[in-house]
Enzyme design. Structure first.
Site, mmCIF file in Angstrom:
data_model
loop_
_atom_site.group_PDB
_atom_site.id
_atom_site.type_symbol
_atom_site.label_atom_id
_atom_site.label_comp_id
_atom_site.label_asym_id
_atom_site.label_seq_id
_atom_site.Cartn_x
_atom_site.Cartn_y
_atom_site.Cartn_z
ATOM 1 N N HIS A 189 -29.751 63.274 5.027
ATOM 2 C CA HIS A 189 -29.454 62.476 3.847
ATOM 3 C C HIS A 189 -29.254 63.395 2.638
ATOM 4 O O HIS A 189 -29.569 64.587 2.691
ATOM 5 C CB HIS A 189 -30.593 61.481 3.602
ATOM 6 N N GLU A 224 -39.498 65.160 -0.182
ATOM 7 C CA GLU A 224 -38.855 64.019 -0.836
ATOM 8 C C GLU A 224 -39.515 62.699 -0.475
ATOM 9 O O GLU A 224 -39.651 62.363 0.699
ATOM 10 C CB GLU A 224 -37.380 63.942 -0.455
ATOM 11 N N HIS A 244 -32.800 50.225 -4.617
ATOM 12 C CA HIS A 244 -31.440 49.750 -4.331
ATOM 13 C C HIS A 244 -31.458 48.308 -3.822
ATOM 14 O O HIS A 244 -30.554 47.522 -4.117
ATOM 15 C CB HIS A 244 -30.757 50.653 -3.312
ATOM 16 N N ASP A 304 -34.683 63.045 -8.964
ATOM 17 C CA ASP A 304 -33.284 63.435 -9.036
ATOM 18 C C ASP A 304 -32.516 62.574 -10.035
ATOM 19 O O ASP A 304 -31.616 63.039 -10.716
ATOM 20 C CB ASP A 304 -32.636 63.376 -7.651
ATOM 21 N N HIS A 305 -32.904 61.308 -10.134
ATOM 22 C CA HIS A 305 -32.246 60.376 -11.048
ATOM 23 C C HIS A 305 -33.148 59.165 -11.217
ATOM 24 O O HIS A 305 -34.187 59.045 -10.562
ATOM 25 C CB HIS A 305 -30.876 59.939 -10.497
ATOM 26 N N SER A 318 -27.681 61.167 -5.557
ATOM 27 C CA SER A 318 -28.656 62.130 -5.022
ATOM 28 C C SER A 318 -28.025 63.416 -4.510
ATOM 29 O O SER A 318 -28.718 64.421 -4.377
ATOM 30 C CB SER A 318 -29.466 61.473 -3.887
ATOM 31 N N ASP A 367 -37.280 60.362 -5.183
ATOM 32 C CA ASP A 367 -35.891 59.926 -5.306
ATOM 33 C C ASP A 367 -35.817 58.591 -6.046
ATOM 34 O O ASP A 367 -36.409 57.604 -5.618
ATOM 35 C CB ASP A 367 -35.263 59.795 -3.918
ATOM 36 N N THR A 370 -30.533 64.208 -0.418
ATOM 37 C CA THR A 370 -31.487 65.139 -1.037
ATOM 38 C C THR A 370 -31.844 66.302 -0.127
ATOM 39 O O THR A 370 -31.699 67.468 -0.530
ATOM 40 C CB THR A 370 -32.743 64.396 -1.517
ATOM 41 N N ASP A 403 -36.202 55.224 -3.814
ATOM 42 C CA ASP A 403 -34.806 54.916 -4.116
ATOM 43 C C ASP A 403 -34.281 53.779 -3.247
ATOM 44 O O ASP A 403 -33.598 52.870 -3.737
ATOM 45 C CB ASP A 403 -33.973 56.177 -3.897
#
Length: 528
Positions: A167, A329, A338, A379-380, A104, A60, A169, A334
Site C-alpha cells: 500500500h 504505520e 474514508h 501523512d495527511h 498517502s 495515516d 505508505t 485512514d
C-alpha cells in the site's frame, strides 16, 4: 544553583497540592497541572547524540482533530496520548507538488526521500506525472529513500503496517512507481513495461533487504490466493494474476542465502519467534488490509496487533550493532475515516498509541532510548470536525448541541464530506429534513457521523499535521516545516546520505564551498 532551588520549589508545590484521586477542575487543579507542565518543560534538554536508530510512526490520516477526539475518547479532556508527552513538537505542511490536498503516496515519498512529488506517485521525481510509466522507469527519475541509505550504512531496516505491505505508505519506503495503484500486475496498463510494487518489494533494493516486513497484502504478492469468508479477497484493490508467488520467492531467496528467517501466519507464530536466532521476518497476515482493531481476533490464531508486530521487530533489529531504521504505520485510521466511521478511526488511534507506548518502554529497558530518534506524525489529515458546545465529560461520539436554525440536535463529531451513510438528510414534502441523532445510537461502531457534503467517501483534509519527536536531534522539529524536512532531519540525526562521514570526507573542496555559499545565502535572506 538558583535554577535547582526553583525546580525543587515547583516540585514541592506540586506535591503539596496533589491529593485527591478524583480530578476536580477547580482553581487548585489548574494551578497544579500548570506547575507540573512547567516543571517538566524546564527539564527539557537537547539530545545531540548521533541517532543510531530511527523509528518513524505514521498515523495515516491522523490529523489534529483525530488526535484530539481520540484523546477525549480514551483519556478525557485533561488526559494525554503517549506521544503527546514527547518533549519536542513541530508541524508539517502536507500538500503535494501538484495538489493542495495530498494522498498517502506523495506524502510517503516526501517523508522518506525528502522530495515532494505528485499526488498518486511513489519514489519518482516530481517532473514525472501520474501514470507516466516510461519516465518513471528512468534511473535519473528515481529518488533515494532513507531505507536505501540505512542499508548502505549497515543498518537493519523494516516496514510494518495494518494495511497491505504494498500500500502507498509502506511502498514509499522502497517503490518507484508512476501510480500507487500498481500494487500488482493486473493494474498495470498493457505494454507499460513497469515492474509492479509487489515485485519491487521482493526483487529489488531496498525492499528485498528489509529485515522486517509485516502487514497485509497476500493478494498482491501471490496469485491464486484463497478467498475465505473470514479473509476475503478485496476485488476493489489489485489482485495478482500472473502466476507468481512472491512470498515463496522471498523464502527461496533467503534459503539460498543461508539466512535465518521466519514467516509467521498468526499471533502465536509471531510471538514464538526466537529473535536472537532470526534475521528476517515476513509476516503477511491477510489477503488485503488487516482487520480493524475492534474486529480483530485476539486469540493465538488471530492477527497480531500493531503493538505486537512493532515490539517483535524492534527486539530483532536492535541486535544490529550499526542500528536500525523502522517505519510503523497505523493505516486503518485512514481507512475508517474514508468510510466515515469515526469510532472505528478513534479505536485505531488507540491501537497506534499502545504500539508507541510499548516501544518507548522497550527502548528505555534496553538502554537505547537516548540513541533512538522516535518521530510520530501523520501523512495527511481528514475532514473530521469537532463542533458545538458540549459539556465537559460529554461522550465525544455523542450529541453536542441543538441547531438554532432547524431545532434538530447535531453530533460533536462530523465530516465536511462523506458517503451516503453519513448524509443524514431526507426530503419530506419538498423540505430537506436532517435526522435527529439523539434518536439513534451515535456511539455504534457503524454509525456514520453527520457530513455536510455528499461524496462517494470521506476525503483527505489539507490542513497541517503535527510532528512529535523525542531522542537525538528531536529539537530540530520546532515550528511549521515542509513535510520533506522530516526526511532531512532523519538523515542528519543518523548521519546518513549527504551527512554521512564517508560523504563528508570524500566531498571535493568545490562542493564544500558551494554548501558554504548556500548557507551564507540562506542566512542573508533570513536577515533581510
Amino acid at each position: 544553583m538558583m535554577s535547582s532551588i526553583f525546580h525543587v520549589t515547583i516540585l514541592f508545590s506540586i506535591l503539596l497540592h496533589s491529593s485527591l484521586g478524583v480530578k476536580v477542575l477547580d482553581n487548585k487543579f489548574w494551578k497544579e497541572t500548570a506547575l507540573e507542565d512547567l516543571y517538566e518543560s524546564l527539564k527539557v534538554d537537547y539530545n545531540t547524540n548521533i541517532a543510531k536508530n530511527v523509528i518513524l510512526f505514521i498515523g495515516d490520516g491522523m490529523g489534529p482533530n483525530t488526535v484530539t477526539a481520540a484523546r477525549i475518547y480514551s483519556e478525557g479532556e485533561t488526559g494525554y496520548l503517549s506521544w503527546e508527552k514527547f518533549p519536542h513538537l513541530g508541524a508539517s505542511k502536507t500538500y503535494a507538488a501538484d495538489k493542495q490536498v495530498s494522498d498517502s503516496a506523495n506524502t510517503a515519498t516526501a517523508l522518506f526521500t525528502g522530495v515532494k512529488v505528485n499526488r498518486g506517485t511513489l519514489g519518482i521525481d516530481p517532473r514525472v506525472k501520474r501514470d507516466d510509466c516510461p519516465r518513471s522507469c528512468l534511473e535519473e527519475n528515481k529518488l533515494t529513500t532513507i531505507a536505501t541509505l540505512a542499508q548502505e550504512a549497515g543498518k537493519s531496516t523494516g516496514i510494518i503496517t495494518t494495511t497491505r505491505a504494498t500500500h502507498a505508505t509502506p511502498a514509499g519506503m522502497f517503490a518507484h512507481c508512476a501510480n500507487r495503484d500498481w500494487e500488482c500486475d493486473s493494474r498495470i496498463p498493457a505494454g507499460c513495461g513497469c515492474k509492479d510494487i509487489g515485485r519491487q518489494l521482493v526483487e529489488d533494493l531496498p525492499g528485498k533487504r528489509f529485515n522486517v516486513i509485516m502487514g497485509g497484502g497476500r493478494q498482491t504478492l501471490m496469485s491464486n490466493t484463497t478467498d475465505l469468508k473470514t479473509d476475503p479477497i478485496s476485488k476493489k484493490y489489485c489482485v495478482r494474476t500472473d502466476g507468481r508467488n512472491l512470498i515463496a520467492q522471498w523464502a527461496e531467496e533467503k534459503r539460498a542465502e543461508g539466512a535465518r528467517y521466519a514467516m509467521p501466519n498468526n499471533t502465536k507464530d509471531l510471538l514464538n519467534i526466537d529473535v536472537s536466532q532470526t534475521d528476517y521476518i515476513l509476516g503477511i497476515f491477510q489477503n488485503s488490509f488487516l482487520p480493524h482493531e475492534y474486529l480483530r481476533d485476539k486469540s493465538d490464531y488471530g492477527v497480531p496487533s500493531l503493538e505486537q508486530m512493532t515490539t517483535t521487530a524492534i527486539n530483532l533489529m536492535m541486535r544490529n550493532q550499526n542500528g536500525f531504521v523502522l517505519m510503523v504505520e497505523g493505516g486503518l485510521i485512514d481507512v475508517a475515516h474514508h468510510a466515515g466511521k469515526a469510532r472505528q478511526a478513534l479505536e485505531e488511534v488507540l491501537a497506534f498509541d499502545k504500539a508507541i507506548n510499548s516501544t518507548m518502554k522497550l527502548l528505555r529497558e534496553a538502554g537505547i532510548a537516548d540513541e533512538t530518534l522516535v518521530i510520530v506524525t501523520s501523512d495527511h489529515s481528514h475532514t473530521l470536525t469537532i463542533s458545538g458546545y458540549p459539556d465537559i465529560g460529554n461522550n465525544i461520539l455523542g450529541v453536542a448541541d441543538t441547531s438554532k436554525v432547524d431545532g434538530v440536535p447535531y453530533t460533536t463529531l462530523g465530516y465536511a464530506n462523506s458517503g451516503k451513510a453519513n448524509y443524514h438528510y431526507t426530503a419530506v414534502n419538498g423540505t430537506v429534513v436532517r435526522e435527529d441523532p439523539s434518536k439513534v445510537d451515535t456511539t455504534s461502531w457503524d454509525y456514520g457521523h453527520q457530513a455536510a457534503v455528499l461524496q462517494n467517501e470521506n476525503t483527505h483534509g489539507g490542513n497541517d499535521v503535527f510532528i512529535y519527536a523525542t531522542g537525538p536531534f528531536a529539537h530540530l522539529f520546532h515550528r511549521i516545516h515542509e513535510q520533506n524536512y522530516i526526511a532531512v532531519v532523519m538523515r542528519y540525526a543518523s548521519r546518513l546520505g549527504e551527512f554521512s562521514p564517508a560523504t563528508s570526507s570524500s566531498s571535493s573542496s568545490s562542493s564544500i564551498l558551494s554548501s558554504v555559499i548556500l548557507l551564507f545565502a540562506a542566512q542573508l535572506i533570513y536577515l533581510l
